[in-house]
Design a protein around this motif. Sequence first.
Motif, PDB file in Angstrom:
ATOM      1  N   GLU A 173       0.330  13.678  -1.832  1.00 13.43           N
ATOM      2  CA  GLU A 173      -0.750  12.866  -1.250  1.00 13.43           C
ATOM      3  C   GLU A 173      -0.180  12.188  -0.022  1.00 13.43           C
ATOM      4  O   GLU A 173       0.831  11.507  -0.118  1.00 13.43           O
ATOM      5  N   GLU A 174      -0.822  12.375   1.120  1.00 15.25           N
ATOM      6  CA  GLU A 174      -0.270  11.746   2.321  1.00 15.25           C
ATOM      7  C   GLU A 174      -0.899  10.366   2.527  1.00 15.25           C
ATOM      8  O   GLU A 174      -2.091  10.191   2.315  1.00 15.25           O
ATOM      9  N   HIS A 175      -0.057   9.399   2.920  1.00 12.83           N
ATOM     10  CA  HIS A 175      -0.538   8.043   3.188  1.00 12.83           C
ATOM     11  C   HIS A 175       0.097   7.523   4.470  1.00 12.83           C
ATOM     12  O   HIS A 175       1.261   7.802   4.732  1.00 12.83           O
ATOM     13  N   PRO A 176      -0.676   6.775   5.258  1.00 12.63           N
ATOM     14  CA  PRO A 176      -0.119   6.269   6.510  1.00 12.63           C
ATOM     15  C   PRO A 176       0.710   4.989   6.318  1.00 12.63           C
ATOM     16  O   PRO A 176       0.266   4.087   5.610  1.00 12.63           O
ATOM     17  N   TYR A 177       1.877   4.954   6.934  1.00 14.62           N
ATOM     18  CA  TYR A 177       2.719   3.751   6.908  1.00 14.62           C
ATOM     19  C   TYR A 177       3.342   3.537   8.281  1.00 14.62           C
ATOM     20  O   TYR A 177       3.806   4.492   8.913  1.00 14.62           O
ATOM     21  N   ILE A 213       6.657  -0.790   2.361  1.00 13.26           N
ATOM     22  CA  ILE A 213       5.405  -0.445   1.677  1.00 13.26           C
ATOM     23  C   ILE A 213       5.050  -1.501   0.652  1.00 13.26           C
ATOM     24  O   ILE A 213       5.883  -1.885  -0.176  1.00 13.26           O
ATOM     25  N   LYS A 214       3.786  -1.953   0.716  1.00  7.16           N
ATOM     26  CA  LYS A 214       3.309  -2.929  -0.278  1.00  7.16           C
ATOM     27  C   LYS A 214       2.471  -2.198  -1.317  1.00  7.16           C
ATOM     28  O   LYS A 214       1.727  -1.269  -0.978  1.00  7.16           O
ATOM     29  N   ASP A 215       2.610  -2.633  -2.537  1.00 11.08           N
ATOM     30  CA  ASP A 215       1.841  -2.062  -3.641  1.00 11.08           C
ATOM     31  C   ASP A 215       0.374  -2.470  -3.496  1.00 11.08           C
ATOM     32  O   ASP A 215       0.012  -3.608  -3.788  1.00 11.08           O
ATOM     33  N   ALA A 242      -0.793   5.174  -5.270  1.00 18.16           N
ATOM     34  CA  ALA A 242       0.266   5.885  -4.545  1.00 18.16           C
ATOM     35  C   ALA A 242       1.307   4.922  -3.985  1.00 18.16           C
ATOM     36  O   ALA A 242       2.512   5.188  -4.060  1.00 18.16           O
ATOM     37  N   SER A 243       0.856   3.798  -3.428  1.00 20.59           N
ATOM     38  CA  SER A 243       1.829   2.854  -2.861  1.00 20.59           C
ATOM     39  C   SER A 243       2.614   2.178  -3.996  1.00 20.59           C
ATOM     40  O   SER A 243       3.804   1.890  -3.848  1.00 20.59           O
ATOM     41  N   HIS A 244       1.982   1.991  -5.147  1.00 19.85           N
ATOM     42  CA  HIS A 244       2.687   1.413  -6.298  1.00 19.85           C
ATOM     43  C   HIS A 244       3.817   2.364  -6.717  1.00 19.85           C
ATOM     44  O   HIS A 244       4.939   1.932  -6.990  1.00 19.85           O
TER      45      HIS A 244
HETATM   46  C1  LIG Z   1      -2.466   2.829  10.506  1.00 23.94           C
HETATM   47  C2  LIG Z   1      -2.041   2.344   9.146  1.00 23.94           C
HETATM   48  C3  LIG Z   1      -0.783   1.807   8.972  1.00 23.94           C
HETATM   49  C4  LIG Z   1      -0.394   1.342   7.714  1.00 23.94           C
HETATM   50  N1  LIG Z   1       0.862   0.801   7.569  1.00 23.94           N
HETATM   51  C5  LIG Z   1       1.226   0.320   6.358  1.00 23.94           C
HETATM   52  C6  LIG Z   1       2.524  -0.255   6.167  1.00 23.94           C
HETATM   53  O1  LIG Z   1       3.344  -0.327   7.072  1.00 23.94           O
HETATM   54  N2  LIG Z   1       2.839  -0.714   4.921  1.00 23.94           N
HETATM   55  C7  LIG Z   1       1.939  -0.650   3.877  1.00 23.94           C
HETATM   56  O2  LIG Z   1       2.288  -1.076   2.782  1.00 23.94           O
HETATM   57  N3  LIG Z   1       0.717  -0.122   4.036  1.00 23.94           N
HETATM   58  C8  LIG Z   1       0.337   0.368   5.245  1.00 23.94           C
HETATM   59  N4  LIG Z   1      -0.911   0.928   5.391  1.00 23.94           N
HETATM   60  C9  LIG Z   1      -1.812   0.942   4.231  1.00 23.94           C
HETATM   61  C10 LIG Z   1      -1.477   2.116   3.325  1.00 23.94           C
HETATM   62  O3  LIG Z   1      -1.732   3.336   3.971  1.00 23.94           O
HETATM   63  C11 LIG Z   1      -2.360   2.020   2.075  1.00 23.94           C
HETATM   64  O4  LIG Z   1      -1.996   0.854   1.413  1.00 23.94           O
HETATM   65  C12 LIG Z   1      -2.122   3.153   1.131  1.00 23.94           C
HETATM   66  O5  LIG Z   1      -2.566   4.347   1.712  1.00 23.94           O
HETATM   67  C13 LIG Z   1      -2.891   2.848  -0.151  1.00 23.94           C
HETATM   68  O6  LIG Z   1      -2.905   3.980  -0.981  1.00 23.94           O
HETATM   69  P1  LIG Z   1      -2.912   3.807  -2.583  1.00 23.94           P
HETATM   70  O7  LIG Z   1      -3.177   5.118  -3.209  1.00 23.94           O
HETATM   71  O8  LIG Z   1      -1.691   3.082  -2.986  1.00 23.94           O
HETATM   72  O9  LIG Z   1      -4.098   2.824  -2.837  1.00 23.94           O
HETATM   73  P2  LIG Z   1      -5.617   3.164  -3.060  1.00 23.94           P
HETATM   74  O10 LIG Z   1      -6.124   2.206  -4.067  1.00 23.94           O
HETATM   75  O11 LIG Z   1      -5.843   4.619  -3.230  1.00 23.94           O
HETATM   76  O12 LIG Z   1      -6.188   2.783  -1.631  1.00 23.94           O
HETATM   77  C14 LIG Z   1      -6.339   1.466  -1.180  1.00 23.94           C
HETATM   78  C15 LIG Z   1      -7.005   1.573   0.207  1.00 23.94           C
HETATM   79  O13 LIG Z   1      -6.057   2.131   1.139  1.00 23.94           O
HETATM   80  C16 LIG Z   1      -6.718   3.088   1.991  1.00 23.94           C
HETATM   81  N5  LIG Z   1      -6.110   4.417   1.784  1.00 23.94           N
HETATM   82  C17 LIG Z   1      -5.782   5.004   0.623  1.00 23.94           C
HETATM   83  N6  LIG Z   1      -5.252   6.212   0.810  1.00 23.94           N
HETATM   84  C18 LIG Z   1      -5.237   6.403   2.145  1.00 23.94           C
HETATM   85  C19 LIG Z   1      -4.814   7.463   2.985  1.00 23.94           C
HETATM   86  N7  LIG Z   1      -4.285   8.581   2.494  1.00 23.94           N
HETATM   87  N8  LIG Z   1      -4.988   7.338   4.308  1.00 23.94           N
HETATM   88  C20 LIG Z   1      -5.530   6.208   4.829  1.00 23.94           C
HETATM   89  N9  LIG Z   1      -5.931   5.148   4.099  1.00 23.94           N
HETATM   90  C21 LIG Z   1      -5.794   5.246   2.782  1.00 23.94           C
HETATM   91  C22 LIG Z   1      -8.178   3.098   1.631  1.00 23.94           C
HETATM   92  O14 LIG Z   1      -8.877   2.240   2.513  1.00 23.94           O
HETATM   93  C23 LIG Z   1      -8.205   2.542   0.254  1.00 23.94           C
HETATM   94  O15 LIG Z   1      -9.411   1.875  -0.013  1.00 23.94           O
HETATM   95  C24 LIG Z   1      -1.295   1.417   6.619  1.00 23.94           C
HETATM   96  C25 LIG Z   1      -2.551   1.988   6.803  1.00 23.94           C
HETATM   97  C26 LIG Z   1      -2.924   2.438   8.043  1.00 23.94           C
HETATM   98  C27 LIG Z   1      -4.270   3.049   8.218  1.00 23.94           C
END
Ligand SMILES: Cc1cc2nc3c(=O)[nH]c(=O)nc-3n(C[C@H](O)[C@H](O)[C@H](O)COP(=O)(O)OP(=O)(O)OC[C@H]3O[C@@H](n4cnc5c(N)ncnc54)[C@H](O)[C@@H]3O)c2cc1C
Length: 432
Positions: free
Chosen positions: A256-260, A275-277, A281-283
Motif C-alpha cells: 500500500e503506498e502512502h505519501p510522506y 511518520i505519525k500513527d 498503515a501508518s500505525h
Molecule cells: C503530501 C503529503 C505529505 C504527508 N507527509 C506526512 C508526513 O511527513 N508524516 C506523516 O506522518 N504523515 C504524512 N502524511 C499523511 C499520511 O500520508 C497519512 O497519514 C497516511 O497515508 C495515513 O494512512 P493510514 O492507512 O495509516 O490511515 P487511514 O486511516 O487509512 O487514513 C487516514 C487519512 O489519511 C489519508 N490517506 C490514507 N491513505 C492515503 C494514501 N495512500 N495517499 C494519500 N492519503 C492517504 C486519507 O485522507 C485518510 O482519510 C502526508 C500526506 C500527504 C498527502
Amino acid sequence: MRHPKGFSHVAVWVLALLPGVLALPFLWPSLDQPREVLNALGRITGIWGLSLLLMAAALCCRVPGFDRPFGGLTKLWQLHHRLGAIAFLLLLAHPLLLSFAAAGISLDAAVSTLFSSQPASVWGWVALLALMAFMAPSFGFFGEPEYQRWKWLHRLSGVTVILALLHTGLLSRTLPGWLAWVLWSTLALLAISALSYRWLYARWRGRSSYRVTRVTHPARDVVELTLAPERQRLSYRSGQFIYLTPDRVGHIGHREEHPYTLSSAPDEQDLRVAIKDLGDASHAMLTVPEGTRLWVEGPYGDFFASNPARPELWVAGGIGITPFLGRVREAVRAGRPLQVHLIDCVQDETRFLFADELKGAFEGWPDSQLTVHYFYREGPLNQAFIKRVCPDVADRAVYVCGPLPLLERAREALSACGVPAGRLVTEEFVLL
Ligand SMILES: Cc1cc2nc3c(=O)[nH]c(=O)nc-3n(C[C@H](O)[C@H](O)[C@H](O)COP(=O)(O)OP(=O)(O)OC[C@H]3O[C@@H](n4cnc5c(N)ncnc54)[C@H](O)[C@@H]3O)c2cc1C
C-alpha cells in the motif's frame, strides 16, 4: 496561495474546453427554436463532458516533477478532481437535454433518444452508469470513504473513458470528421499515456528500493525511519514528499503506498521520513524493523518553490513539522543560518517533536526565532497570538503545514494579520 491560476492550470482548461469551443460555430446557425437550443446544449455538454474527463485522466500520471508547475501534487489532484466532477455533471445533463429536445417532436422521440438500442447509445449508458458507481464515493454520497477502497474503485473509472470515447466515435457528428478525429485522438492519447505510465511503467520501473537502516521514536506514536538506497539515490528539494510502499509480506499496509514528507536534508546520503500513527498503515510503520525493504516513488510537491527575498514565517502543526525539519537540517548542514520565525503548534510538552534538534538549530541563528504554541495553554491558534509573537507577520512569506483544522484556522488568522493570499503557501496532508 501560490500558483493561484498559473500557466499550467490555464493550459489544462484551454485544452479541455477546446473541442466544445470549436464545436460552437457548427451549433450556432440552427439556434432559432427552443428545441434546437436544447439539442445544442445536449451536444455541447457531451463534448465538454468527454474532453474534461479525458483531461482529468491525463492529469493522473504522477510523473515526478510534472506536478511542480501546478504548485505540487495536492494542487494537481485538486484540479483533477474539479475537472472530473464538472465532467460528471455535464455527462449527466447530456442525455437528459437531448431527450428534452426530442420531446419537442413527440414523447416517443424523447424516450427513444434516451433509451435507443443502438450500440453507441448502449456504450454511452454503460459509461455513464459506471462513472456514477466509480465516482459516487468521491462525492462522499455514502459517507467518508475508506481511502484504499476509494482508490481501488476510482482507478476503474479509467474504463469509463474508453467507453465514452467509443460512444462519441460512433455517434457524434457535431464536428467535421477530420477535426473530431484530431481532437479526440490527441486528448485520448494524453489520457491513455498518463494511465499507462501510472499503472504500468511507474509500477515496475518508476520506483527505487531502499532499506530501513535506523529506527527512532521522537514520541510514543511517531517514528523516524532512515532509508538507505539499494541502488539509485533520490534527488529532491526540501519540503518534497515521496510515496512509500513497504515490501513486507504479512505486514498491514504491505504493497500500500502512502505519501510522506522527507524530513532529511537533500544532500544527506540517506532519506529520512517521520511518520505519525494516523491509521492502519501508518500505525504499522511504527513497528517496522531495521533491514525492511521499502519502495520509494517521487519526489513530489512544491512547498518551498522559490526563495522569497523576505523573511519567512513557518507555521507547523504536529507532524506537519516534517517539511520544516528538512529545511532546518539542510541549513544546519550547509552552515547557512536562516531568517525565519517558526511557530510550532503542539498539544503539550510531550508532543513537541524534535525539540532538542530544533532548539539547537534556532539558538545558532541570530535572525531566527522559535515559538512553541501549546494548545492546552493557549487554545487554538489565533490572530492575537501570531501578532504578539511575530509583529512583522504581514511582511513575511508564510508557509503552513499541518492537519486541516489548523490550516483553516491559520489561513483565517494570517489573513486577519494582513498576509496577502499570494504570500501564503499551504501543504495539506490529505489528497482525497
Ligand atoms: C503530501 C503529503 C505529505 C504527508 N507527509 C506526512 C508526513 O511527513 N508524516 C506523516 O506522518 N504523515 C504524512 N502524511 C499523511 C499520511 O500520508 C497519512 O497519514 C497516511 O497515508 C495515513 O494512512 P493510514 O492507512 O495509516 O490511515 P487511514 O486511516 O487509512 O487514513 C487516514 C487519512 O489519511 C489519508 N490517506 C490514507 N491513505 C492515503 C494514501 N495512500 N495517499 C494519500 N492519503 C492517504 C486519507 O485522507 C485518510 O482519510 C502526508 C500526506 C500527504 C498527502
